[in-house]
Design an enzyme around this catalytic site. Sequence first.
Site, short mmCIF file in Angstrom:
data_model
loop_
_atom_site.label_atom_id
_atom_site.label_comp_id
_atom_site.label_asym_id
_atom_site.label_seq_id
_atom_site.Cartn_x
_atom_site.Cartn_y
_atom_site.Cartn_z
N THR A 1 -0.89 -0.99 -5.79
CA THR A 1 -1.17 0.26 -6.53
C THR A 1 0.07 1.14 -6.64
O THR A 1 1.04 0.99 -5.90
CB THR A 1 -2.29 1.04 -5.84
OG1 THR A 1 -1.92 1.26 -4.48
CG2 THR A 1 -3.59 0.27 -5.90
N CYS B 1 0.84 -1.20 0.00
CA CYS B 1 0.00 0.00 0.00
C CYS B 1 0.87 1.25 0.00
O CYS B 1 1.68 1.44 0.91
CB CYS B 1 -0.90 0.00 1.23
SG CYS B 1 -2.62 -0.21 0.79
N CYS C 1 -3.29 7.86 -40.56
CA CYS C 1 -2.00 7.20 -40.79
C CYS C 1 -0.99 8.22 -41.33
O CYS C 1 0.15 8.27 -40.90
CB CYS C 1 -2.15 6.04 -41.77
SG CYS C 1 -2.95 6.48 -43.33
#
Lengths: 412, 480
Positions: free
Chosen positions: A201, A135, A348
Amino acid sequence: MADLTTNFAGITSPNPFWLASAPPTNMGSMVERAFDAGWGGAVWKTLGEPIVNVSSRLAAIDHGSNRMIGLNNIELITDRSLEVNLKEIAECKKKYPGHTVIISLMVESKREAWHEIVKKSQDTGADGFELNFGCPHGMSERGMGAAMGQVPEYTCMVTEWVKEVSDLPVIVKLTPNVTDIVPPARAAVRGGADALSLINTINSIIGVDIDTMIPFPNVNGMAAHGGYCGPAVKPIALNMVSELGRDGEVDVPISGIGGISNWKDAVEFLLLGANNVQVCTAVMHYGYRIIEDMLDGLNNYLDDKGFESVHDIIGKSVGRVTDWGNLDLNYDVVARVNNENCVKCNLCYIACEDGAHQCFSFDEQGYPVVDEPECVGCNLCALVCPAPGAISMVRIDEGGEKRTWKDMTSKS
Amino acid sequence: MPDYKTKLSTAEIEANFAEIDPKMTEAEALFEANRCLYCYDAPCTHACPTHIDVPSFIKKIASENLRGSARVIFDANPIGASCARVCPVEVLCEGACVENTLVEKPIQIARLQRYATDHAVEGDIDLFQIPESNGKTVGIIGSGPAGLSCATYLARLGYKVTVYEKRELAGGLDTYGMAEYKMSQKDSLDEVEMIGRMGVEFRLNTSVSPTKGHEEPRREKKLSNAGERNASLSVPSTQHTVVDQIAFSDLCDAHDAVFVAVGLGKTNDLGIPGEDNEGVFESLEFIGEVKKRAWHDVPLGRTIVVIGAGNTAVDVVTQSKRLGAEKVIMVYRRTRAEMSAFDYEYELAKSDAVEFIWQASPLEIVGNGRVEALRCKKNDGSLEVFEIRCDMIVKAIGQEKMTDFFGAVEIETDQKGRVVVDASMRTSLENVFAGGDCVNGGAEAVDASQAGKRAAAGIHKSLFGENVEFTGQGSSTKCP
């Protein structure tokens, strides 16, 4: 129907999908509903000394019309008493003996504290422990969570403390907030970890309210960095999982975590060496019900590919990841436009012109044309093209002898 | 007026005339804007006669920069709010959208354009800085799309611009000629007001006569000054208004240059007996009555025959139906395939339960002072003659050219009566320019807007010798 049951560090589960330790596994009633929906296991919301949370706690990043491609939180571990949680874990395990319940733990960096919580927790019938060394917010300021996971010596030491008293398999959950994931992983293995899970995380500030100029999430005018998760973090997690998959010293199972939203994401983690996966953000977004397609899609995939068991695909792509220096410099692809599928959006052209190697021009009908000798085969045009089949990347080399940068530099 | 009265209540008619494309909600606009691919050198921009940078304004909606989005639109098209409502986008920008090819669902460009322009119009946001006066004045005859566009670009260059409008409201066909379910008069007038805030002066109720000596003594003057919220711009007057007259030559003397944007004249006559019967109307006259939204005062028949099959004819038949006419029949001398109305307009008429009689030429309007029937002859080879019983007839077969006016002021016209201009929109008279329907013979508002833009550049070149290139003035091509 392929066999989806998994054996993870001795823990059997009906399928490789576990809920990660997070709000969806906050209490017994939730975990039981998740099992009813089809989840194979759940890592209980981290137990420890009960904390006090702030309000608000979550914030997200959207992309276009897609909500919550990334989620950030500053919520801490469980705010419920240890007794209540342990009672519910025991009840849950009694009702669902075939499902997996893992207890996530986080206490202060004291041997006695870890011994005490492990001893209190392990006769609940739970299948294993996951040590929350990841954490990155709040708890890390108190010397816990990522503060342990970021220092390999601490990771090894605390793992050893747990292993001294634990009768259950121990999974160490790693933080991605390190420059190299391998040293803490090896340290956990040295400490006796039976398995690893990653990623936790990522340190993040998700955004700033540009009207009030207060970052999110706003806690009475102030904000703190949080932990970032959700679809946007998947590539980071895949890389870290594959690095451990390739590492010779990390010889324990890996539970892959990070942005898994559907069965395809899960397959990618399994292919890169994860032995099962954990999911959180997608459930926070859509609910436990997403497991139905995860199971169905994985089953169909395995059937279509002719695999009898989910175990058969684990690590299949690990050998396909190597160092850049081993890549074949003689391999040569170029872009080709298939006019019948082209919609003439010219993306493109402009992407190549301003973002790559200026190899596009136009024919008389306005279709983009690739100057093949100038094309470096970067893929950008094919990536931006919205029309399926309009741009193909075509191999043009003769398939001759492989030549790598490592070869070239070792010979000279 | 026919005796027939609609059976529909005001509320029912209001519902029938509700906007056909209502304003998007924020959620709709963001979703749709995010769907845009942001094509480079985009086909939608090519397809727009004013070459609005469509992907740019759409991405600005997505990034919630609505002021910037509106600026992109109005920069290329000063009547961008009107065009968002009345443009035939199915054959222009949306017809060219690559999402048509990809998923047969083009981006709703018109509705997004409206979303952005409403932001500026409703918020009274001034998007362009008006410079100090450059010392020159330009007179513009006609306040329709061409006139408004030219006036805007000239104002942005520092010209003192006066627009002469013979009617009591500015906006031309945007104000008087658009189907009410597409655009209300208020929408058009709001846009006019925005242009007024740029310093453009509108002289309403002022007609320009071809020669001197037509002037009537001035009894009442309606004048809207720049920057004022003049009542005459926004509220239709119900009083009979007195029209000032000004001679064309005086107007030329009073200004350094003149832009003629008079549009077309009255609806063409059929040239058949009985046209003077009561109950025979011109299409624009009828549409103009609808625009007043005094629903029960609009002349309406039980059975209405509309002659013609162009887009204006469709506007008449659909609105007749929506007002409560029991039966509306469109009569056209050629076949469905040759109908000049756009396909989606035809579909709209069909969905409003309009009936169609193809290949029928009107021979006579039968009546004894009042319309009783239209006698027609079939053109399908049978030469059958038949009568359609009706109590109202609307002529929608195109408008006359104003050849008399141009002849009298010695502006050259071609064989079709269209004003002849060069590439800079200059007419045969020095410092007199022209654009819009009087030059192209009748086209879309967006075409007139582009003509006004080009004329403004032409005028500037003529008066200052400087080349100026307004946004979207020339070709929009970026790809080599």
